[in-house]
Design a protein around this motif. Sequence first.
Motif, mmCIF file in Angstrom:
data_model
loop_
_atom_site.group_PDB
_atom_site.id
_atom_site.type_symbol
_atom_site.label_atom_id
_atom_site.label_comp_id
_atom_site.label_asym_id
_atom_site.label_seq_id
_atom_site.Cartn_x
_atom_site.Cartn_y
_atom_site.Cartn_z
ATOM 1 N N LEU A 105 9.020 -8.276 4.885
ATOM 2 C CA LEU A 105 9.223 -6.850 5.145
ATOM 3 C C LEU A 105 7.990 -6.243 5.802
ATOM 4 N N SER A 106 6.809 -6.600 5.282
ATOM 5 C CA SER A 106 5.570 -6.033 5.830
ATOM 6 C C SER A 106 5.357 -6.453 7.279
ATOM 7 N N SER A 107 5.591 -7.719 7.572
ATOM 8 C CA SER A 107 5.359 -8.206 8.933
ATOM 9 C C SER A 107 6.416 -7.704 9.919
ATOM 10 N N ASP A 108 7.659 -7.583 9.469
ATOM 11 C CA ASP A 108 8.736 -7.171 10.376
ATOM 12 C C ASP A 108 8.779 -5.669 10.610
ATOM 13 N N THR A 109 8.385 -4.898 9.605
ATOM 14 C CA THR A 109 8.521 -3.440 9.703
ATOM 15 C C THR A 109 7.186 -2.714 9.646
ATOM 16 N N GLY A 110 6.079 -3.432 9.426
ATOM 17 C CA GLY A 110 4.765 -2.806 9.401
ATOM 18 C C GLY A 110 4.504 -1.942 8.186
ATOM 19 N N LEU A 111 5.106 -2.263 7.052
ATOM 20 C CA LEU A 111 4.919 -1.467 5.843
ATOM 21 C C LEU A 111 3.548 -1.723 5.232
ATOM 22 N N GLY A 112 2.883 -0.630 4.769
ATOM 23 C CA GLY A 112 1.639 -0.754 4.040
ATOM 24 C C GLY A 112 1.895 -0.978 2.554
ATOM 25 N N THR A 113 0.813 -1.081 1.776
ATOM 26 C CA THR A 113 0.953 -1.345 0.339
ATOM 27 C C THR A 113 1.691 -0.220 -0.374
ATOM 28 N N ALA A 114 1.302 1.033 -0.102
ATOM 29 C CA ALA A 114 1.962 2.169 -0.751
ATOM 30 C C ALA A 114 3.421 2.281 -0.304
ATOM 31 N N ASP A 115 3.691 2.063 0.992
ATOM 32 C CA ASP A 115 5.068 2.108 1.488
ATOM 33 C C ASP A 115 5.927 1.032 0.831
ATOM 34 N N LEU A 116 5.365 -0.153 0.705
ATOM 35 C CA LEU A 116 6.102 -1.242 0.055
ATOM 36 C C LEU A 116 6.372 -0.922 -1.404
ATOM 37 N N GLY A 117 5.380 -0.318 -2.073
ATOM 38 C CA GLY A 117 5.584 0.075 -3.466
ATOM 39 C C GLY A 117 6.669 1.129 -3.606
ATOM 40 N N LEU A 118 6.673 2.118 -2.680
ATOM 41 C CA LEU A 118 7.698 3.164 -2.734
ATOM 42 C C LEU A 118 9.073 2.593 -2.406
ATOM 43 N N LEU A 119 9.144 1.733 -1.388
ATOM 44 C CA LEU A 119 10.426 1.152 -0.995
ATOM 45 C C LEU A 119 11.047 0.356 -2.141
ATOM 46 N N THR A 120 10.238 -0.416 -2.828
ATOM 47 C CA THR A 120 10.762 -1.224 -3.936
ATOM 48 C C THR A 120 11.074 -0.368 -5.143
ATOM 49 N N SER A 121 10.220 0.604 -5.433
ATOM 50 C CA SER A 121 10.369 1.380 -6.658
ATOM 51 C C SER A 121 11.426 2.470 -6.556
ATOM 52 N N GLY A 140 12.807 4.993 -15.168
ATOM 53 C CA GLY A 140 11.863 6.015 -14.741
ATOM 54 C C GLY A 140 10.426 5.521 -14.838
ATOM 55 N N TRP A 141 10.117 4.841 -15.937
ATOM 56 C CA TRP A 141 8.772 4.308 -16.077
ATOM 57 C C TRP A 141 8.527 3.180 -15.078
ATOM 58 N N ALA A 142 9.528 2.347 -14.832
ATOM 59 C CA ALA A 142 9.371 1.273 -13.849
ATOM 60 C C ALA A 142 9.028 1.847 -12.479
ATOM 61 N N PHE A 143 9.699 2.943 -12.101
ATOM 62 C CA PHE A 143 9.385 3.598 -10.828
ATOM 63 C C PHE A 143 7.948 4.096 -10.810
ATOM 64 N N LEU A 144 7.555 4.830 -11.856
ATOM 65 C CA LEU A 144 6.205 5.388 -11.894
ATOM 66 C C LEU A 144 5.147 4.286 -11.866
ATOM 67 N N ALA A 145 5.376 3.230 -12.666
ATOM 68 C CA ALA A 145 4.388 2.152 -12.739
ATOM 69 C C ALA A 145 4.293 1.402 -11.416
ATOM 70 N N GLN A 146 5.433 1.144 -10.788
ATOM 71 C CA GLN A 146 5.426 0.364 -9.553
ATOM 72 C C GLN A 146 4.803 1.155 -8.400
ATOM 73 N N TYR A 147 5.179 2.414 -8.282
ATOM 74 C CA TYR A 147 4.644 3.232 -7.185
ATOM 75 C C TYR A 147 3.177 3.578 -7.430
ATOM 76 N N ALA A 148 2.829 3.940 -8.675
ATOM 77 C CA ALA A 148 1.446 4.299 -8.987
ATOM 78 C C ALA A 148 0.509 3.109 -8.786
ATOM 79 N N THR A 149 0.984 1.908 -9.086
ATOM 80 C CA THR A 149 0.151 0.723 -8.859
ATOM 81 C C THR A 149 -0.190 0.580 -7.383
ATOM 82 N N GLY A 150 0.794 0.790 -6.512
ATOM 83 C CA GLY A 150 0.525 0.730 -5.079
ATOM 84 C C GLY A 150 -0.471 1.784 -4.638
#
Length: 442
Positions: A38-54, A348-358
Motif C-alpha cells: 500500500l505504501s509503495s503503490d499509493t505513497g502513504l505515510g506512517t500516519a496515513d497508513l495508521g488512519l487507513l487501517t484504524s 473504539g480503543w483499537a482505533f485510538l490505539a492504532q491511530y495514536a501509535t502512528g
Amino acid sequence: MQISTAWRRIARVFLPFAAGYYLSYLFRTINALIASHLSSDTGLGTADLGLLTSVYFLVFAAAQIPIGVLLDRFGPRRVQSVLLLLAAVGAGLFAVSTDFLSLLIARAMIGLGVAAALTAGLKSIVLWFPRERVALLNGYMIMLGSLGAVTATAPVEHLLAWMGWRQLFEVLAAATAATAILIYVVVPERGIALSTASTSLSSVFSDRRFWRMAPLSATCIGSSWSLQGLWASPWLIEVEGFDRASLVRQLFMMSVVLSGGAWLFGMAVHHIKRRGIGAEVILAMVAVLFIAAESALILRAPLPSILPWSVVAIVGTATVVSFAVIADYFPPELAGRANGALNVLHFGWAFLAQYATGLILEQWPANDSHRSIQAYQVAFGLNVALQIAALVWIALPWRRYFVSWMSSILVFKPADTSYAVESVGLYEDSDILLPADDDADW
C-alpha cells in the motif's frame, strides 16, 4: 438437544455465521501484510497508513449500538446478510482505489459491512443453543473466525506472489457476497423477544458491573487488535530486524496461536463457570499476562520474539471471556445490545490505539525509513500504563475485601478453646462475600 438436531443447527446456524466472522478477521488483519504494498503503490505515510487501517475500527465501533438494536429487533440472519453485501461493495471499491480518500472510504465501508460479524454470531448462539453451551460455542466461533488472521499471513503471501493486492480484494469481494447470500438462504428465522431500545440500552450503560470490567477488556483486547492488525509488522522489521520471509513466518505463528487461544478461553470459561467462579477472574489474569508481555517488548527482555508476541496475539481472543461476563450480567433478549455496547469500547480503543501509535511514531525522524526503538517504546508504553490503571480499577472491590479480611484475622484473638471452636463453626457456615456496594457486585 438430540444429536441430529444439534448437528443440523451447527450446519445451518453456527457455520454460516462463523464464515462471516472469518471474513471479518481477515479484513481486520490483512493490512499488516500488505502495508508495504500500500505504501509503495499509493505513497502513504506512517500516519496515513495508521488512519487507513484504524478507520475500520472507528466505523466498526460507531455501528455497534445501532447494530445491537437491529439484531435484537430483526434477528442476526437479515442484519448480517445485508451488511456483508455492503462489505463486499467496500472490498470491490478498495481493489480499484488509487488515492488515499477512496481507499479510506472503501476501508470504512468494509468496517461497517462486517460490524455485525461477531455480535450476530453470538446472538445466533444465544437464540439457538442451550445457555450452558454458550461460552463454549462462543470460543469455537472466535476460534474459527480467527482463522482469518491465519489466512492473512502465509496463505495471502503466497497468493500475492502471483496476483496483486487489488486482485486479492476482488476475490475477497466475491467471497463476502457469496457468504451474505449463504446466510440469508440457509439460516432459519427465530422469534425475537422485543424490548424498548432506550430502556435496554439504559440498563446496560447504567450497570456498574459493566463499567467495572469494560475498561480492562477494551484496553487489552483493543490494543491486541491494534498491534497484531498493523504495528507488529513494522516493529518486527524496524526493531527486530526481520526480513520479509521471517516476518511472514512470525505473523503466521502468531495467528495460529490466536486461533488456539479462542478455543482455550472458551474451554476455560466453560469449566470455571461450572464451578461457580466468575469469568472476571480469567479476564484479570489475561490482563496481567498481557501487560507482562508488552513490558518484555518495551524493555527488550532477552526472550525469543515469538513468546511476547504470541501473548499479544492470544489476548485478541479474550472477547470469549468478556462476552461470557456480559452473558452473566444481562438476559438473552438484551444480548445484542449488551455485546454491542462492549464492542463499542473494544473497537473504539483499537482505533485510538492504532491511530495514536502512528502519530507518536511520526514524532521521531525516520532513519532509512526506520523509526527509533524509543518511538515504539513510548507508543507501546502509553498503552501499558492505561491497561495497568484499568486493572487497578477492576481490582478495587477485591482490594477492599482483602483489607477487610486481613483486619478480621488480625483482631481475632480466641479467649479459650470453646470460643475458638464456636468461631470456626460460624466461619464454616458463613459465605465469603464481596463488599455490599454496587461497585463490587460481580
